[in-house]
Structure formats: structure tokens, C-alpha cells
Design a protein around this motif. Structure first.
Motif, PDB file in Angstrom:
ATOM      1  N   UNK A   1       0.873  -1.172   0.000  1.00  0.00           N
ATOM      2  CA  UNK A   1       0.000   0.000   0.000  1.00  0.00           C
ATOM      3  C   UNK A   1       0.909   1.220   0.000  1.00  0.00           C
ATOM      4  N   UNK A   2       0.664   2.135  -0.932  1.00  0.00           N
ATOM      5  CA  UNK A   2       1.388   3.403  -0.977  1.00  0.00           C
ATOM      6  C   UNK A   2       0.447   4.468  -0.462  1.00  0.00           C
ATOM      7  N   UNK A   3       0.887   5.210   0.572  1.00  0.00           N
ATOM      8  CA  UNK A   3       0.004   6.231   1.143  1.00  0.00           C
ATOM      9  C   UNK A   3       0.146   7.554   0.397  1.00  0.00           C
ATOM     10  N   UNK A   4      -0.600   8.558   0.834  1.00  0.00           N
ATOM     11  CA  UNK A   4      -0.649   9.846   0.144  1.00  0.00           C
ATOM     12  C   UNK A   4       0.697  10.562   0.131  1.00  0.00           C
ATOM     13  N   UNK A   5       1.586  10.230   1.059  1.00  0.00           N
ATOM     14  CA  UNK A   5       2.913  10.860   1.075  1.00  0.00           C
ATOM     15  C   UNK A   5       3.957  10.010   0.349  1.00  0.00           C
ATOM     16  N   UNK A   6       3.486   8.995  -0.401  1.00  0.00           N
ATOM     17  CA  UNK A   6       4.330   8.087  -1.204  1.00  0.00           C
ATOM     18  C   UNK A   6       5.144   7.094  -0.378  1.00  0.00           C
ATOM     19  N   UNK A   7       4.833   6.945   0.905  1.00  0.00           N
ATOM     20  CA  UNK A   7       5.475   5.912   1.719  1.00  0.00           C
ATOM     21  C   UNK A   7       4.867   4.562   1.350  1.00  0.00           C
ATOM     22  N   UNK A   8       5.704   3.538   1.266  1.00  0.00           N
ATOM     23  CA  UNK A   8       5.263   2.203   0.860  1.00  0.00           C
ATOM     24  C   UNK A   8       5.260   1.271   2.067  1.00  0.00           C
TER      25      UNK A   8
END
Length: 109
Positions: A50-57
Motif C-alpha cells: 500500500x502506498x500512502x498519500x505521502x508516497x510511503x510504501x
């Protein structure tokens, strides 16, 4: 607020990291089921993130083994995706695995 039941289906024809579902920016999603099936009579593996809105995976599964001709339900509890989050998957070998994700999309408007 509208609730829409959806599914997303992927036939992995490449080993590239593949977007399976992206939550709309005005919605949230509850993933109810992630089913993976192998149809080539060869065992394989899949990784799901899952990639969150801040591009963290964030890893959900890393190199999850799928036996030849098997169908596997990957999750036992729902997963919540927030606005703009992306569910991705990557397989070890092309043309072996299929994925179906069943979810409830909740529009916040």
C-alpha cells in the motif's frame, strides 16, 4: 455519502509493480477480500503493498507463496484505504497469477 461495492481484477502479464486499485481523493475504501489464483500449474509468489498519500510504501505481503493451481485468500480481516492510497502487487513470474480485490468504496461527499 454513497457506498459502492466494487472489485478490481488483474491478470499479471508482467513482473512490473502493478496498480490494483487507487482510492479516489474524495473516498475511502474497505478491502474485504484479496483472492489470488495460479492457473499455469507452476508455483509462484506475489508481493502486495500500500502506498500512502505521502508516497510511503507499506508491505502487506512480501513474496507470498502461491502453490500450483491454488487459490488463496490473502487477508483474514478488512483493510482500510484512505484517500489517494494505492494498492499494488508484483509477481515473480508473468502469466501465472490472477488477483481479484473486493471492496466497499465510501464517497465522503
Amino acid at each position: 455519502m454513497a457506498n459502492i461495492y466494487k472489485n478490481s481484477k488483474v491478470d499479471f502479464t508482467t513482473t512490473d509493480n502493478t496498480v490494483v486499485y487507487t482510492t479516489p481523493t474524495d473516498s475511502r475504501a474497505i478491502i474485504k477480500s484479496i483472492v489470488v489464483s495460479e492457473d499455469s500449474n507452476n508455483a509462484d509468489s506475489i508481493s502486495v503493498t500500500i502506498t500512502d498519500a505521502s508516497s510511503a510504501v507499506f508491505s502487506v505481503f512480501k513474496d507470498k507463496a502461491i502453490s500450483a493451481k491454488a487459490t488463496v485468500e490473502l487477508i483474514t480481516q478488512p483493510i482500510i484505504l484512505q484517500e489517494g492510497e494505492i494498492l499494488k502487487a508484483q509477481v515473480a513470474t508473468a502469466d501465472r497469477l490472477h488477483m481479484i480485490v473486493s471492496l466497499l468504496e465510501i464517497n465522503r461527499d
